[in-house]
Design a protein around this motif. Structure first.
Motif, PDB file in Angstrom:
ATOM      1  N   GLY A  55       0.907  -1.235  -0.209  1.00  0.00           N
ATOM      2  CA  GLY A  55       0.012   0.078  -0.039  1.00  0.00           C
ATOM      3  C   GLY A  55       1.330   0.977  -0.282  1.00  0.00           C
ATOM      4  N   SER A  56       0.223   2.552  -0.472  1.00  0.00           N
ATOM      5  CA  SER A  56       1.185   3.685  -0.810  1.00  0.00           C
ATOM      6  C   SER A  56       0.283   5.121  -1.057  1.00  0.00           C
ATOM      7  CB  SER A  56       1.550   3.393  -1.588  1.00  0.00           C
ATOM      8  OG  SER A  56       1.552   3.377  -2.829  1.00  0.00           O
ATOM      9  N   TRP A  57       0.442   5.828  -0.481  1.00  0.00           N
ATOM     10  CA  TRP A  57      -0.360   7.187  -0.194  1.00  0.00           C
ATOM     11  C   TRP A  57       0.168   8.158  -1.058  1.00  0.00           C
ATOM     12  CZ3 TRP A  57      -0.370  10.955   3.138  1.00  0.00           C
ATOM     13  CH2 TRP A  57       0.238  10.855   4.770  1.00  0.00           C
ATOM     14  N   ILE A  58      -0.303   9.423  -1.201  1.00  0.00           N
ATOM     15  CA  ILE A  58       0.490  10.957  -0.828  1.00  0.00           C
ATOM     16  C   ILE A  58      -0.063  11.685  -1.364  1.00  0.00           C
ATOM     17  CG2 ILE A  58       0.861  10.874  -3.620  1.00  0.00           C
ATOM     18  CD1 ILE A  58       4.004  12.025  -2.960  1.00  0.00           C
ATOM     19  N   ASP A  59       0.101  12.888  -0.730  1.00  0.00           N
ATOM     20  CA  ASP A  59      -0.334  14.084  -0.690  1.00  0.00           C
ATOM     21  C   ASP A  59      -0.526  14.648  -2.140  1.00  0.00           C
ATOM     22  OD1 ASP A  59      -1.931  14.263   1.450  1.00  0.00           O
ATOM     23  OD2 ASP A  59      -0.069  15.293   3.217  1.00  0.00           O
ATOM     24  N   SER A  60      -1.481  15.225  -2.696  1.00  0.00           N
ATOM     25  CA  SER A  60      -1.016  15.683  -3.549  1.00  0.00           C
ATOM     26  C   SER A  60      -0.968  17.292  -4.190  1.00  0.00           C
ATOM     27  CB  SER A  60      -2.483  15.410  -4.708  1.00  0.00           C
ATOM     28  OG  SER A  60      -3.982  16.285  -4.323  1.00  0.00           O
ATOM     29  N   GLN A  61      -0.946  18.261  -2.852  1.00  0.00           N
ATOM     30  CA  GLN A  61      -0.132  19.210  -2.912  1.00  0.00           C
ATOM     31  C   GLN A  61       0.302  19.365  -2.208  1.00  0.00           C
ATOM     32  OE1 GLN A  61      -2.577  21.655  -3.877  1.00  0.00           O
ATOM     33  NE2 GLN A  61      -0.307  23.343  -3.258  1.00  0.00           N
ATOM     34  N   ALA A  62       1.772  20.138  -2.721  1.00  0.00           N
ATOM     35  CA  ALA A  62       2.767  20.279  -1.699  1.00  0.00           C
ATOM     36  C   ALA A  62       2.964  21.179  -1.147  1.00  0.00           C
ATOM     37  CB  ALA A  62       3.708  20.400  -3.124  1.00  0.00           C
ATOM     38  N   ASP A  63       3.155  21.190   0.057  1.00  0.00           N
ATOM     39  CA  ASP A  63       3.712  22.196   1.198  1.00  0.00           C
ATOM     40  C   ASP A  63       4.798  22.612   1.151  1.00  0.00           C
ATOM     41  OD1 ASP A  63       0.770  21.564   2.344  1.00  0.00           O
ATOM     42  OD2 ASP A  63       1.310  19.686   2.856  1.00  0.00           O
ATOM     43  N   PRO A  64       4.933  23.670   2.000  1.00  0.00           N
ATOM     44  CA  PRO A  64       6.424  24.454   1.744  1.00  0.00           C
ATOM     45  C   PRO A  64       6.725  24.032   3.070  1.00  0.00           C
ATOM     46  CG  PRO A  64       4.523  26.478   2.845  1.00  0.00           C
ATOM     47  CD  PRO A  64       3.981  24.668   2.298  1.00  0.00           C
ATOM     48  N   TYR A  65       8.373  23.804   3.512  1.00  0.00           N
ATOM     49  CA  TYR A  65       8.745  23.242   4.516  1.00  0.00           C
ATOM     50  C   TYR A  65      10.460  23.606   4.631  1.00  0.00           C
ATOM     51  CZ  TYR A  65      11.774  18.864   6.183  1.00  0.00           C
ATOM     52  OH  TYR A  65      12.441  18.443   7.381  1.00  0.00           O
ATOM     53  N   GLN A  66      11.030  23.677   5.991  1.00  0.00           N
ATOM     54  CA  GLN A  66      11.836  24.628   6.367  1.00  0.00           C
ATOM     55  C   GLN A  66      12.124  23.637   7.416  1.00  0.00           C
ATOM     56  OE1 GLN A  66      12.282  28.619   6.894  1.00  0.00           O
ATOM     57  NE2 GLN A  66      14.396  28.580   7.629  1.00  0.00           N
ATOM     58  N   ARG A  67      13.842  22.933   7.504  1.00  0.00           N
ATOM     59  CA  ARG A  67      14.190  22.993   7.915  1.00  0.00           C
ATOM     60  C   ARG A  67      15.588  23.545   8.270  1.00  0.00           C
ATOM     61  NH1 ARG A  67      14.872  17.007   9.749  1.00  0.00           N
ATOM     62  NH2 ARG A  67      13.494  17.587  11.889  1.00  0.00           N
ATOM     63  N   TYR A  68      15.996  24.277   9.275  1.00  0.00           N
ATOM     64  CA  TYR A  68      16.932  25.256   9.491  1.00  0.00           C
ATOM     65  C   TYR A  68      16.856  25.905   8.259  1.00  0.00           C
ATOM     66  CZ  TYR A  68      18.410  21.406  12.789  1.00  0.00           C
ATOM     67  OH  TYR A  68      17.933  20.320  13.711  1.00  0.00           O
ATOM     68  N   ALA A  69      18.403  26.312   7.751  1.00  0.00           N
ATOM     69  CA  ALA A  69      17.939  26.481   6.034  1.00  0.00           C
ATOM     70  C   ALA A  69      17.628  26.428   5.065  1.00  0.00           C
ATOM     71  CB  ALA A  69      19.744  27.398   6.304  1.00  0.00           C
ATOM     72  N   VAL A  70      16.832  25.042   5.480  1.00  0.00           N
ATOM     73  CA  VAL A  70      16.860  24.560   3.836  1.00  0.00           C
ATOM     74  C   VAL A  70      15.286  24.695   3.743  1.00  0.00           C
ATOM     75  CG1 VAL A  70      16.403  21.801   2.675  1.00  0.00           C
ATOM     76  CG2 VAL A  70      18.819  22.850   3.950  1.00  0.00           C
ATOM     77  N   LYS A  71      15.167  24.730   2.098  1.00  0.00           N
ATOM     78  CA  LYS A  71      13.574  25.393   2.555  1.00  0.00           C
ATOM     79  C   LYS A  71      13.233  24.429   1.440  1.00  0.00           C
ATOM     80  CE  LYS A  71      13.731  30.245   4.133  1.00  0.00           C
ATOM     81  NZ  LYS A  71      13.204  31.783   3.553  1.00  0.00           N
ATOM     82  N   ALA A  72      11.899  24.236   1.217  1.00  0.00           N
ATOM     83  CA  ALA A  72      11.594  23.311  -0.079  1.00  0.00           C
ATOM     84  C   ALA A  72      10.057  23.169  -0.433  1.00  0.00           C
ATOM     85  CB  ALA A  72      12.297  21.693   0.002  1.00  0.00           C
ATOM     86  N   ASP A  73       9.635  23.306  -1.008  1.00  0.00           N
ATOM     87  CA  ASP A  73       8.372  22.313  -0.818  1.00  0.00           C
ATOM     88  C   ASP A  73       8.453  21.093  -1.555  1.00  0.00           C
ATOM     89  OD1 ASP A  73       7.130  24.821  -1.531  1.00  0.00           O
ATOM     90  OD2 ASP A  73       7.479  24.749  -3.440  1.00  0.00           O
ATOM     91  N   VAL A  74       7.504  20.508  -0.804  1.00  0.00           N
ATOM     92  CA  VAL A  74       7.694  18.793  -0.281  1.00  0.00           C
ATOM     93  C   VAL A  74       6.073  18.506  -0.774  1.00  0.00           C
ATOM     94  CG1 VAL A  74       9.503  18.513   0.963  1.00  0.00           C
ATOM     95  CG2 VAL A  74       6.718  19.485   2.408  1.00  0.00           C
ATOM     96  N   TYR A  75       5.580  16.503  -0.534  1.00  0.00           N
ATOM     97  CA  TYR A  75       5.050  15.908  -0.320  1.00  0.00           C
ATOM     98  C   TYR A  75       4.909  15.697   0.948  1.00  0.00           C
ATOM     99  CZ  TYR A  75       4.318  16.592  -5.590  1.00  0.00           C
ATOM    100  OH  TYR A  75       4.155  17.714  -6.839  1.00  0.00           O
ATOM    101  N   HIS A  76       4.388  15.542   1.563  1.00  0.00           N
ATOM    102  CA  HIS A  76       3.489  13.759   2.442  1.00  0.00           C
ATOM    103  C   HIS A  76       2.952  13.168   1.893  1.00  0.00           C
ATOM    104  CE1 HIS A  76       4.805  17.523   6.005  1.00  0.00           C
ATOM    105  NE2 HIS A  76       4.150  17.800   4.588  1.00  0.00           N
ATOM    106  N   GLY A  77       3.568  11.514   2.452  1.00  0.00           N
ATOM    107  CA  GLY A  77       3.277  10.531   1.872  1.00  0.00           C
ATOM    108  C   GLY A  77       3.682   9.590   3.253  1.00  0.00           C
TER     109      GLY A  77
END
Length: 108
Positions: A55-77
């Motif tokens: 089984g598997s799943w993923i959110d179709s909407q990307a969310d902003p993510y930041q950890r320390y100085a790293v910023k990215a748009d991410v998918y959760h799944g």
């Protein structure tokens, strides 16, 4: 001179042109998000190398993510696979542009 040998300047020129083309292509499409479906397929394929995925799943909407100085748009799944005939759940955060896993947690 043997015609079957590739001259060193041709190798250098080919590598140089390939590098330039790769850089330009990366700049053109490197800033685009990949589809959530494509990223989930990449992650599922990686998990399948270790065992059956059930089984598997993923959110179709990307969310902003930041950890320390790293910023990215991410998918959760998540992915569920069999380990010793027992279902094991994993939650992940994947970069929306590269598909690279930023975070992976085993639930069971």
């Amino acid at each position: 001179m043997n015609n079957s040998l590739i001259s060193p300047w041709k190798v250098s020129a080919t590598l140089g042109l390939s590098s330039i083309a790769g850089f330009v292509l990366g700049q053109l499409i490197g800033n685009r998000k990949q589809s959530a479906t494509r990223i989930l397929k990449m992650i599922r394929d990686d998990f399948k190398k270790e065992g059956p995925v059930i089984g598997s799943w993923i959110d179709s909407q990307a969310d902003p993510y930041q950890r320390y100085a790293v910023k990215a748009d991410v998918y959760h799944g998540g992915v569920t696979r069999l380990e010793d005939s027992i279902p094991v759940n994993y939650q992940f955060i994947a970069d929306a542009r590269t598909g690279s896993l930023i975070e992976l947690k085993r639930e069971n």
